[in-house]
Design a protein around this motif. Structure first.
Motif, PDB file in Angstrom:
ATOM      1  N   ARG A   1       0.804  -1.224   0.000  1.00 11.34           N
ATOM      2  CA  ARG A   1       0.000   0.000   0.000  1.00 11.34           C
ATOM      3  C   ARG A   1       0.838   1.275   0.000  1.00 11.34           C
ATOM      4  NH1 ARG A   1      -3.178  -2.866  -1.651  1.00 11.34           N
ATOM      5  NH2 ARG A   1      -5.050  -3.703  -0.635  1.00 11.34           N
ATOM      6  N   ILE A   2       1.949   1.279   0.743  1.00  8.22           N
ATOM      7  CA  ILE A   2       2.737   2.511   0.853  1.00  8.22           C
ATOM      8  C   ILE A   2       3.223   2.971  -0.519  1.00  8.22           C
ATOM      9  CG2 ILE A   2       4.851   3.524   1.797  1.00  8.22           C
ATOM     10  CD1 ILE A   2       4.503   1.724   4.230  1.00  8.22           C
ATOM     11  N   GLY A   3       3.756   2.033  -1.299  1.00  7.59           N
ATOM     12  CA  GLY A   3       4.221   2.389  -2.639  1.00  7.59           C
ATOM     13  C   GLY A   3       3.096   2.704  -3.595  1.00  7.59           C
TER      14      GLY A   3
ATOM     15  N   THR B   1       8.537  -1.246  -0.939  1.00  9.72           N
ATOM     16  CA  THR B   1       7.877  -0.005  -1.367  1.00  9.72           C
ATOM     17  C   THR B   1       8.379   0.420  -2.741  1.00  9.72           C
ATOM     18  OG1 THR B   1       7.553   0.727   0.915  1.00  9.72           O
ATOM     19  CG2 THR B   1       7.512   2.415  -0.790  1.00  9.72           C
ATOM     20  N   LEU B   2       9.685   0.309  -2.956  1.00  8.22           N
ATOM     21  CA  LEU B   2      10.252   0.700  -4.251  1.00  8.22           C
ATOM     22  C   LEU B   2       9.724  -0.179  -5.380  1.00  8.22           C
ATOM     23  CD1 LEU B   2      13.943   1.364  -3.159  1.00  8.22           C
ATOM     24  CD2 LEU B   2      12.332   3.077  -4.041  1.00  8.22           C
ATOM     25  N   LEU B   3       9.499  -1.445  -5.103  1.00  7.92           N
ATOM     26  CA  LEU B   3       8.995  -2.346  -6.140  1.00  7.92           C
ATOM     27  C   LEU B   3       7.533  -2.079  -6.494  1.00  7.92           C
ATOM     28  CD1 LEU B   3      10.492  -5.886  -5.422  1.00  7.92           C
ATOM     29  CD2 LEU B   3      10.954  -4.392  -7.351  1.00  7.92           C
ATOM     30  N   THR B   4       6.762  -1.596  -5.544  1.00  5.70           N
ATOM     31  CA  THR B   4       5.329  -1.387  -5.797  1.00  5.70           C
ATOM     32  C   THR B   4       5.004   0.032  -6.247  1.00  5.70           C
ATOM     33  OG1 THR B   4       4.966  -0.904  -3.445  1.00  5.70           O
ATOM     34  CG2 THR B   4       4.634  -3.176  -4.177  1.00  5.70           C
ATOM     35  N   ALA B   5       5.957   0.945  -6.114  1.00  8.18           N
ATOM     36  CA  ALA B   5       5.692   2.337  -6.487  1.00  8.18           C
ATOM     37  C   ALA B   5       5.576   2.480  -8.000  1.00  8.18           C
ATOM     38  CB  ALA B   5       6.804   3.235  -5.958  1.00  8.18           C
ATOM     39  N   ARG B   6       4.571   3.198  -8.441  1.00  7.61           N
ATOM     40  CA  ARG B   6       4.405   3.519  -9.859  1.00  7.61           C
ATOM     41  C   ARG B   6       4.475   5.023 -10.086  1.00  7.61           C
ATOM     42  NH1 ARG B   6       5.658  -0.781  -9.629  1.00  7.61           N
ATOM     43  NH2 ARG B   6       4.753  -2.670 -10.559  1.00  7.61           N
ATOM     44  N   CYS B   7       4.964   5.729  -9.088  1.00  8.53           N
ATOM     45  CA  CYS B   7       5.133   7.178  -9.153  1.00  8.53           C
ATOM     46  C   CYS B   7       6.602   7.494  -9.450  1.00  8.53           C
ATOM     47  CB  CYS B   7       4.715   7.791  -7.817  1.00  8.53           C
ATOM     48  SG  CYS B   7       5.692   7.165  -6.420  1.00  8.53           S
ATOM     49  N   PRO B   8       6.951   8.758  -9.642  1.00  2.41           N
ATOM     50  CA  PRO B   8       8.369   9.103  -9.799  1.00  2.41           C
ATOM     51  C   PRO B   8       9.179   8.710  -8.568  1.00  2.41           C
ATOM     52  CG  PRO B   8       6.981  10.940 -10.486  1.00  2.41           C
ATOM     53  CD  PRO B   8       6.073   9.937  -9.838  1.00  2.41           C
ATOM     54  N   VAL B   9      10.416   8.275  -8.802  1.00  2.00           N
ATOM     55  CA  VAL B   9      11.327   7.866  -7.726  1.00  2.00           C
ATOM     56  C   VAL B   9      12.633   8.644  -7.867  1.00  2.00           C
ATOM     57  CG1 VAL B   9      12.600   5.955  -6.675  1.00  2.00           C
ATOM     58  CG2 VAL B   9      10.309   5.560  -7.617  1.00  2.00           C
ATOM     59  N   VAL B  10      13.091   9.211  -6.751  1.00  2.00           N
ATOM     60  CA  VAL B  10      14.330   9.981  -6.716  1.00  2.00           C
ATOM     61  C   VAL B  10      15.282   9.327  -5.723  1.00  2.00           C
ATOM     62  CG1 VAL B  10      15.390  12.209  -6.156  1.00  2.00           C
ATOM     63  CG2 VAL B  10      13.159  12.140  -7.304  1.00  2.00           C
ATOM     64  N   PHE B  11      16.522   9.116  -6.144  1.00  4.43           N
ATOM     65  CA  PHE B  11      17.566   8.614  -5.251  1.00  4.43           C
ATOM     66  C   PHE B  11      18.618   9.709  -5.070  1.00  4.43           C
ATOM     67  CE2 PHE B  11      15.859   4.727  -7.144  1.00  4.43           C
ATOM     68  CZ  PHE B  11      15.784   3.859  -6.051  1.00  4.43           C
ATOM     69  N   ALA B  12      18.986   9.975  -3.824  1.00  7.31           N
ATOM     70  CA  ALA B  12      20.067  10.922  -3.523  1.00  7.31           C
ATOM     71  C   ALA B  12      21.205  10.137  -2.874  1.00  7.31           C
ATOM     72  CB  ALA B  12      19.567  12.024  -2.595  1.00  7.31           C
TER      73      ALA B  12
END
Length: 402
Positions: A73-75, A106-117
């Motif tokens: 759900r979180i992603g 969460t990273l696997l289920t996210a379908r939104c933009p993802v930013v890594f710093a």
């Protein structure tokens, strides 16, 4: 209106404490932030801190609140996921699709933009395995900002420092504002010049101009948010480094030319937003030029500086390279701009009117973008980021057609 939902992932590096500032900026600007730390990161900043700052319960466990299926759900519900700091271990897990804790799920289920710093020691960042993981993530559409150069843990210094949290926030803000999961400049290298060159007269004086560099920095920040690898060549701006940009500092027009020619060979786009001095003193006085009673001011002899924009337009460093110029005019703005576009030979020319209280140092700008094919795109008065996005829209369109 519902607040934008942001997931702040925190992995186990010493820079985890800096994510507290990023969290504060996100919450104070109206975002609903859920912090998802890794178990290792909790050795640096505890769950109580994250919970108090975000207003949400915090856990790194997939087994907590199982009935709510948090690992899915979180992603699914996020508008943006940002991981700061992103360690070498986290980048490797994300690139290979591992899911051994709540953040990687969460990273696997996210379908939104993802930013890594990213944040790590220089050797870890430069290792071929890390570079391959970064390339994989970027190829899939993630925005991986370049780490900053500076003091690391212990006595070490180099590339690998977490960018300033305020600058990471600007990347997140721009990515959210665009609302596009796939960054259109992903895989592209852009070179941008910004600021105003300074031509020394003597050890204490120089010939310069009023350029603040803010438009060039806006171009750099928006390019990073759109997935580009950015080399920013700055002259005398004094502005904080944009997160994700490799910054090269120069002073004179000759130094700027050298830096541009060095960076251009693998660049897809070169944007000359800096105000480059047309002339420099023919001679440099090694001692301070002093006024003397009864004598007139000494004559100042000038020589021409190299025309960098015309040079890189005429001799493209690679096939298909796009060149964008800027023209600050005080009268007959469009007529002079069209003539300059023909004379310089660039693909796009951003023309704006300048004066005593116009453009220089302001947060807003107004311009017309002239294209070599005759198109003219007016950009109404507004934030310099809006003009930057218009430039990148036109650049992106041209790159797709080549």
């Amino acid at each position: 209106m519902d607040k934008p939902k942001v997931v702040l992932g925190v992995s186990g590096g010493i820079a985890a404490y800096k994510a507290c500032e990023l969290l504060r900026r996100l919450t104070e600007s109206g975002h609903d932030v859920r912090v998802v730390p890794t178990a290792a990161s909790l050795h640096f900043v505890g769950a109580a801190t994250w919970s108090a700052l975000s207003g949400h319960p915090v856990s790194d466990e997939v087994w907590q609140d199982v009935h709510e299926v948090p690992h899915v759900r979180i992603g699914q519900e996020a508008d943006l996921v940002v991981v700061a700091p992103a360690t070498a271990d986290m980048l490797a897990k994300a690139a290979h699709g591992l899911a051994d804790d709540l953040l990687t799920n969460t990273l696997l289920t996210a379908r939104c933009p993802v930013v890594f710093a990213p944040a790590m020691h220089t050797e870890m960042w430069e290792h071929p395995a890390t570079q391959e993981n970064v390339a994989t993530l970027r190829r899939r559409g993630a925005v991986v900002v370049e780490p900053a150069v500076g003091r690391l843990t212990g006595v070490d210094t180099g590339k690998g420092r977490l960018p300033d949290p305020g600058e990471i926030f600007e990347v997140c803000r721009r990515v959210l504002a665009r609302g596009v999961a796939e960054p259109d400049l992903a895989g592209r290298h852009v070179v941008i010049s910004a600021g105003g060159t300074r031509e020394p007269l003597d050890p204490v004086r120089f010939l310069g101009n009023r350029s603040s560099g803010k438009q060039g920095y806006a171009l750099a920040r928006t390019a990073v948010a759109r997935g580009a690898r950015v080399t920013l060549i700055e002259a005398g701006t004094g502005l904080p480094d944009p997160a994700g940009a490799d910054v090269v500092r120069v002073g004179t027009a000759v130094q700027l030319r050298e830096a541009v020619l060095k960076a251009a060979p693998d660049a897809d786009v070169v944007v000359m937003a800096a105000a480059v001095a047309d002339f420099r003193p023919a001679e440099y006085a090694t001692g301070k030029i002093k006024k003397k009673d009864g004598e007139e001011a000494p004559a100042l002899n000038l020589v021409r500086n190299p025309d960098i924009l015309a040079e890189i337009s005429a001799e493209r460093a690679r096939p298909g390279q796009l060149v964008v110029g800027f023209a600050a005019e005080t009268d007959d703005v469009l007529a002079n701009g069209r003539a300059k576009l023909r004379r310089k030979g660039c693909d796009l020319l951003v023309v704006n009117e300048v004066g005593e209280r116009r453009t220089f140092g302001a947060e807003e700008n107004e311009a017309v973008v002239l294209a070599a094919d005759g198109r003219e795109t007016p950009v109404p008065y507004g934030p310099k980021e809006a003009l930057a996005d218009t430039v990148w829209d036109l650049v992106s369109e041209s790159l797709r057609s080549r």
